[in-house]
Design an enzyme around this catalytic site. Sequence first.
Site, short mmCIF file in Angstrom:
data_model
loop_
_atom_site.label_atom_id
_atom_site.label_comp_id
_atom_site.label_asym_id
_atom_site.label_seq_id
_atom_site.Cartn_x
_atom_site.Cartn_y
_atom_site.Cartn_z
CG PHE A 108 30.95 45.16 32.03
CD1 PHE A 108 31.94 44.47 32.71
CD2 PHE A 108 30.69 46.47 32.43
CE1 PHE A 108 32.65 45.04 33.75
CE2 PHE A 108 31.38 47.05 33.46
CZ PHE A 108 32.37 46.34 34.14
CE LYS A 109 30.60 46.77 36.48
NZ LYS A 109 30.14 47.57 37.59
#
Length: 554
Positions: A127-128
Site C-alpha cells: 500500500f505504500k
Amino acid sequence: MFQTSATTADMMATPRQHTGGRQRVASRLGAHTVLAGLAPDGGLYIPEHIPSLPGNWQTAWRNHSFVDLSIEVLSLYVTSDEISRDELRQLVEKSYSTFRHPDITPLKKLTDSAYILELFHGPTFAFKDVALQLLGNLFEFFLKRRNQHKAPNEKPEKLTVVGATSGDTGSAAIYGLRNKANVSIFILHPKGRVSPIQEAQMTTVTDPNVHNLAVKGTFDDCQDIVKSLFADREFNAKHRLGAVNSINWARILAQTVYYFLSYFHLKRQVPNDADLEIQYVVPTGNFGDILAGYYAKRMGLPIGRLGIATNANDILARFWKSGAYEKVDSSRATTPAGETAPAAGASDGKQAEDTSGVRETLSPAMDILVSSNFERLLWYLAYDSAKGSDDAEKRRSAGATIAEWMGKVKSDGRVQVPTEVLDRARRDFFAERVSDEQTLETIRYYFESARYIADPHTAVGLYVARVVAPSNPPNVRQIVLSTAHPAKFSEAVTRALEGSPSFNFERDVLPPEFKGLLERERRVIDVEGADVELVKEVIEKYVVQDVGQVGADV
C-alpha cells in the site's frame, strides 16, 4: 473544529520539543512542507485548517477514476501557484501509470457485508506505493522548479532522503525515488527483521542514488535515528534532508484518496441502501493508513467509526482500552494465551520479545513500539478538548498539551490522557489486538470460505472485522484495507495453508515479478548498532556530492 470552506489548507506543526505554543512553519502544502517532511521544532506538519468537501462532491465525483479523485482531493490542499491544475494532473497520471490494476485500489466483495480494499497493485506490491510513487514525483518536481531559477554557475539544490522501514516503506520509497535527479535516498531497516522478499526488493535495487542500511536493532531504533537526524539542525542543513516515512504529511494526504474511491465503489455495489454505513477496519502499526481515513472523515466523508487492528505490539489497542499511551505494557509479564512460538527459520514469523519491548510477529510491518502518526491524532483530541475563548487560544492550548504529553512519553515511556480525551477518541475509533495464532486461523478461514488469500497484515484486519461484525447494525458494510500482496510474506501464508490440498503457493500466490528475486545481486551497508553517529558516517560517505556522481558502491 478545523472545518473551513477555504479552497486550500495552510500547514502548521505539532511541537514535540518545545513547551507551550505552536510554531507556524509553512503557508500551505507546498515545496517546503513536501521536501522537509518534519517541522524544524521536531513536530509533525498538520493542516492548519481541514477543508470541507464542495457541496456537490457526491454527485460531481461519484464516477471519478482514482486519478480524477486524487486531483480533486489534492487540489483542496494545493494552490495553483504551487502546482497548476495541468501540472497536478501530469504528476498524478505519471505516479499511477505504474500500477497493475486500472482502478489502482480495487474493491472486492468477500461476503454480503464484508469487502476488501486491495492496496497492493503498485510496483512493490504494498500500500505504500500509493503515496510514495506520488511523493517521489513531487520531490523531483519541486527540485526541478527550484533549480531552474538558479544562475548557471550555482550548484543545483539536492535532497538527501532518509527513512526507516519495517519492510514495505523502504522498497516503495526506493522504487519511487530510484534514479531521480538530485536525490539520494538512504533507507534504514532492522537487520534480520523484515521478510526475505521485502529485504530483496530493497537491496536488489542497484541504482547509484539508492543506499540500504541494515541496522542491528529494531524498527523503532531505526525510526528514532531518522528523527534524530532531522532534529540535528547542522546535519539537516548540510545535507538537506527529506522524509519519506509517514511523518511526511503528503503521504497521508495521498492515502485519503482510496477512502473516497472505495466509498463510491461500495455505493454503486449497494445502490438501494439509503441508510448504508461504512465501517473501515485498518491493520496499522504507525497509524498513518488509518489517520488518512480520519482526515477523510473530518473533510466530510460520511463513514462510521474506524477500526484499528493491531498485532501483539498493541500500544494502540491498549490506549483505546485505558487511555494510557505507553511503550511497554507493565501489566503483562507473560506470553498471552493464543500467542505462538517463533516460526522455525522464518524472518517474518518470530515471536520473541527483545529488551525494547517490541515483539516480533507474523505481521512484521506492524512490529512497532511507538506509532509516530498517533501524535497527529492526539493534537486534534487535545484541540477538541481545549478550553478557550477563540480558535487561536485553543490551538495554543493544544500545542502546549501535546508538548507535555509527548515529553512524558519520551521521559517516562507513557502518558495517561484525561477521560474526556479518551471518550473523544472512542467516538471515531475502536481498537482490537490479534495474536499470531488468530492471524494464521484467519488466513485459513478466508482461503477455505472465499478462496481469498490474505497476507498476515490483512488477516489481522479481517480478524478484527469478524470479531466486531456481530454487534454491527444490519445497515453496516465493512471494508478491510489489504495492505500487502501475500507473496511478500510467503512463510506465514504457507504455514497457514500448508495442510490444504488445494493450495499451491507458486500457482496461487507467486507473481512473475518475484521469481528469481532472492538470487539477484544486492547492495547493502551493515550498521553494527542503533547509533545515529554510525548512520551519519554512512550518509557522509555515500551521499551525492555532485550532480550525477555518488560515492563508491559497496
